[in-house]
Design an enzyme around this catalytic site. Structure first.
Site, PDB file in Angstrom:
ATOM      1  N   LYS A   1       0.841  -1.204   0.000  1.00 14.07           N
ATOM      2  CA  LYS A   1       0.000   0.000   0.000  1.00 14.07           C
ATOM      3  C   LYS A   1       0.875   1.253   0.000  1.00 14.07           C
ATOM      4  O   LYS A   1       0.603   2.220  -0.708  1.00 14.07           O
ATOM      5  CB  LYS A   1      -0.930  -0.001   1.230  1.00 14.07           C
ATOM      6  CG  LYS A   1      -2.060  -1.035   1.130  1.00 14.07           C
ATOM      7  CD  LYS A   1      -2.848  -1.179   2.434  1.00 14.07           C
ATOM      8  CE  LYS A   1      -3.954  -2.217   2.285  1.00 14.07           C
ATOM      9  NZ  LYS A   1      -4.736  -2.421   3.530  1.00 14.07           N
TER      10      LYS A   1
ATOM     11  N   ASP B   1     -10.466   3.681   4.544  1.00 12.94           N
ATOM     12  CA  ASP B   1     -11.012   2.332   4.338  1.00 12.94           C
ATOM     13  C   ASP B   1     -12.529   2.314   4.188  1.00 12.94           C
ATOM     14  O   ASP B   1     -13.099   1.285   3.835  1.00 12.94           O
ATOM     15  CB  ASP B   1     -10.659   1.445   5.551  1.00 12.94           C
ATOM     16  CG  ASP B   1      -9.372   0.664   5.336  1.00 12.94           C
ATOM     17  OD1 ASP B   1      -9.243   0.047   4.271  1.00 12.94           O
ATOM     18  OD2 ASP B   1      -8.516   0.683   6.231  1.00 12.94           O
TER      19      ASP B   1
ATOM     20  N   GLN C   1      -4.230  -0.688   9.716  1.00 16.93           N
ATOM     21  CA  GLN C   1      -4.255  -2.049   9.172  1.00 16.93           C
ATOM     22  C   GLN C   1      -4.831  -3.024  10.209  1.00 16.93           C
ATOM     23  O   GLN C   1      -4.432  -3.025  11.366  1.00 16.93           O
ATOM     24  CB  GLN C   1      -2.829  -2.459   8.760  1.00 16.93           C
ATOM     25  CG  GLN C   1      -2.732  -3.797   8.049  1.00 16.93           C
ATOM     26  CD  GLN C   1      -3.446  -3.841   6.695  1.00 16.93           C
ATOM     27  OE1 GLN C   1      -3.574  -2.827   6.002  1.00 16.93           O
ATOM     28  NE2 GLN C   1      -3.947  -5.006   6.325  1.00 16.93           N
TER      29      GLN C   1
END
Ligand code: GUN
Length: 294
Positions: free
Chosen positions: A53, A120, A97
């Protein structure tokens, strides 16, 4: 001939488009989008994802603010960090994460992230908007993996309206938002899960089958309707014996070799959904940046 959907290529096209847009915005406003990437501990899979990412974000011109924290950090210390990032003007997106260590309540952490910086799309406000808004508006922050799956479906240029879609898996990260996205495309949507009775028969009626179960190659050819579109979200490590040596291989939730002879189109693992998740994270960060300019 079955179409093998090239997620790597479609993700690259999206990243190229974002890079052009970011270059233009950076020149115009004299600032670039910033993404804070928070990793707690050293779960091996998380380290792989965070690295990928971070690299992709930098490639398109997003500034990455990296926070790699000790697994022993307390929940309140993590909340304090997120509150700081919420206030930091050079941070437009925040990614924490998952999974987090057991002593930290994931939902409390996700609720702490500003909904305007929610890279997200997991914050309850964005989850709510996804379910209420009738269209997939440009400025929505949408969970990355299901959004990526939708873009893969759209790449086929077929009419999704009225199609029978079955999503296997009811997680907040994939299954539930996937169902919302398909509903907005006017699919007839069913969510199947571990307690679903006669799952094989249910799936075998699906024009679109999305597998997000997390079990290696569980979806066999009997589960797949002739000429269905199959999107495989699973990323499972399987030990295989190759010439007397034990090696690990990445496989999806779908038995690809069996399924590809029945499907109209199917995603491979790796090279299907995975790259799209990353590209959509960059899309959300860019969207949050653009929203902050207005
Ligand atoms: N862990 C597995 N998938 C995801 C994801 O899409 N976002 C975050 N933050 N963590 C994950």
């Amino acid at each position: 001939m079955t179409t093998i959907i090239d997620g790597k290529l479609i993700a690259q096209n999206l990243k190229d488009k974002l890079k052009t847009e970011i270059t233009h915005l950076t020149k115009k406003y004299n600032k670039s989008p910033g993404l804070a990437v928070v990793q707690v501990g050293d779960v091996a899979a998380s380290s792989v994802y965070v690295k990928a990412k971070t690299k992709s974000a930098k490639d398109v011109g997003i500034e990455v603010i990296d926070h790699h924290l000790d697994s022993q950090i307390t929940q309140s210390e993590l909340i304090n960090l997120i509150n700081k990032l919420n206030d930091q003007v050079n941070v437009n997106g925040i990614l924490v994460q998952l999974p987090l260590p057991k002593h930290i309540d994931e939902q409390i952490i996700l609720d702490t992230i500003s909904p305007y910086k929610d890279a997200d799309g997991f914050h309850p406000l964005n989850v709510g908007k996804l379910s209420i808004n009738e269209k997939n508006d440009e400025n929505l922050l949408i969970p990355c993996t299901p959004f990526g799956c939708l873009l893969l479906l759209k790449s086929l240029n077929i009419d999704l309206k009225g199609k029978n879609a079955v999503v296997i898996g009811r997680s907040n990260i994939v299954g539930k938002p996937m169902a919302q996205l398909l509903l907005k495309e006017s699919c007839t949507v069913t969510i199947a899960h571990s307690k679903t009775i006669n799952i094989e028969t249910l799936c075998s009626k699906a024009d679109i089958l999305i597998a997000a179960i997390g079990k290696p190659e569980i979806v066999k050819k009997e589960w797949i309707k002739n000429n269905a579109i199959v999107i495989d979200v699973g990323i499972n490590r399987m030990n295989i014996n190759k010439e007397g040596e034990v090696k690990t291989k990445l496989v999806g939730d779908v038995d690809f070799r069996e399924a590809k002879n029945k499907a109209f189109a199917i995603t491979p693992v790796p090279g299907g959904v995975g790259p799209m998740t990353i590209a959509c994270l960059l899309r959300n960060t860019t969207t949050a940046f653009k929203n902050s300019l207005n």
